[in-house]
Design an enzyme around this catalytic site. Sequence first.
Site, mmCIF file in Angstrom:
data_model
loop_
_atom_site.group_PDB
_atom_site.id
_atom_site.type_symbol
_atom_site.label_atom_id
_atom_site.label_comp_id
_atom_site.label_asym_id
_atom_site.label_seq_id
_atom_site.Cartn_x
_atom_site.Cartn_y
_atom_site.Cartn_z
ATOM 1 N N PRO A 2 0.829 -1.219 0.000
ATOM 2 C CA PRO A 2 0.000 0.000 0.000
ATOM 3 C C PRO A 2 0.860 1.265 0.000
ATOM 4 O O PRO A 2 1.806 1.369 0.766
ATOM 5 C CB PRO A 2 -0.788 -0.103 1.307
ATOM 6 C CG PRO A 2 -0.598 -1.494 1.805
ATOM 7 C CD PRO A 2 0.666 -2.010 1.199
ATOM 8 N N GLU A 3 0.527 2.180 -0.898
ATOM 9 C CA GLU A 3 1.211 3.471 -0.969
ATOM 10 C C GLU A 3 0.212 4.566 -0.588
ATOM 11 O O GLU A 3 -0.881 4.266 -0.126
ATOM 12 C CB GLU A 3 1.759 3.691 -2.386
ATOM 13 C CG GLU A 3 2.702 2.572 -2.844
ATOM 14 C CD GLU A 3 3.243 2.796 -4.252
ATOM 15 O OE1 GLU A 3 3.291 3.950 -4.706
ATOM 16 O OE2 GLU A 3 3.613 1.807 -4.900
ATOM 17 N N ARG A 112 2.018 -11.496 5.731
ATOM 18 C CA ARG A 112 3.480 -11.618 5.707
ATOM 19 C C ARG A 112 4.147 -11.039 6.940
ATOM 20 O O ARG A 112 5.369 -11.074 7.073
ATOM 21 C CB ARG A 112 4.036 -11.007 4.417
ATOM 22 C CG ARG A 112 3.662 -11.918 3.248
ATOM 23 C CD ARG A 112 4.259 -11.522 1.955
ATOM 24 N NE ARG A 112 5.694 -11.364 1.979
ATOM 25 C CZ ARG A 112 6.366 -10.819 0.990
ATOM 26 N NH1 ARG A 112 5.730 -10.393 -0.080
ATOM 27 N NH2 ARG A 112 7.666 -10.690 1.057
ATOM 28 N N ARG A 151 21.300 16.608 -6.215
ATOM 29 C CA ARG A 151 21.175 15.188 -5.832
ATOM 30 C C ARG A 151 21.637 14.296 -6.980
ATOM 31 O O ARG A 151 21.103 14.376 -8.087
ATOM 32 C CB ARG A 151 19.720 14.851 -5.496
ATOM 33 C CG ARG A 151 19.158 15.668 -4.372
ATOM 34 C CD ARG A 151 19.541 15.075 -3.032
ATOM 35 N NE ARG A 151 19.283 16.037 -1.969
ATOM 36 C CZ ARG A 151 19.810 15.957 -0.756
ATOM 37 N NH1 ARG A 151 20.627 14.971 -0.466
ATOM 38 N NH2 ARG A 151 19.537 16.860 0.153
#
Length: 270
Positions: A2-3, A112, A151
């Site tokens: 899930p995001e 899990r 970055r």
Amino acid sequence: MPELPEVETIARGLRDFIIGRRIARVRVGLRKMAVAPQGVSFSRALIGETIRSVDRRGKYVLMQLSSGRALVTSLRMTGRLVFQRTARRPHPYTHVRLDFEDGSRLCFADSRQFGRMRLVEPGQAWDAALGIEPLSEHFTAQRFIGMLSGRRVPVKVFLLNQRRIAGVGNIYACEALWEAGIRPTTRAKALSKPAVRRLHTALIDVLNRAIEMRGTSVDDYVDADGLRGGFQNELSVYGRHGKACARCGKPLVRTVLAQRGTWWCRGCQK
Ligand SMILES: [Zn+2]
């Protein structure tokens, strides 16, 4: 896994179900690791609490309790928070059960077993390491340009870093990069300002569209009512290697970047 859109959908669903409900009983299964603090103190602290609000921060579900404490849930890979209106058989793989006074129940299930439920004391800064919320007003294009500048990491790796931007995972990073026409391996600092602006727009757009469709169910994800989302039918690249790109017609590819499967188009992501 899930995001942001999936966790947001779960939080919104729970808001309708559990706000105002009082916890009468708590059952923690054999896997004590699922909760913090471990042992009876977790259960004891929750009994008598009323759920005041339910929110999302990054990929966490945050429930504010009447005492001022908060219950923070990380679903990780396969965690689920499912509400049951009546006391029937608990959802499969339930590790923590909150039984409300009226007979309804919240199950924290996880096949899990990586998910965690943590009780946070009032004022405790549990989310200090989490980055900016991409759907907040603070996440402006200008801010994003500043965040990326200098970055060296590939832009996709940057997007997945929860300390930079909270809530974006593999699905929506891949989708946003495709949408913006940006190659996932491009170093963050090498992106032009127009490219960063496109990515900024694409990221917000894809997250909002996924929330509208109640999330992506490519694996175990279900909402607070136990129902699957709908955005898996709208995906442009994620999981679609070998299929034709909807924009340029070339076959989509899957490569591995920082140990994560990465779906993209060699034809139109530059
Ligand atoms: Zn393409």
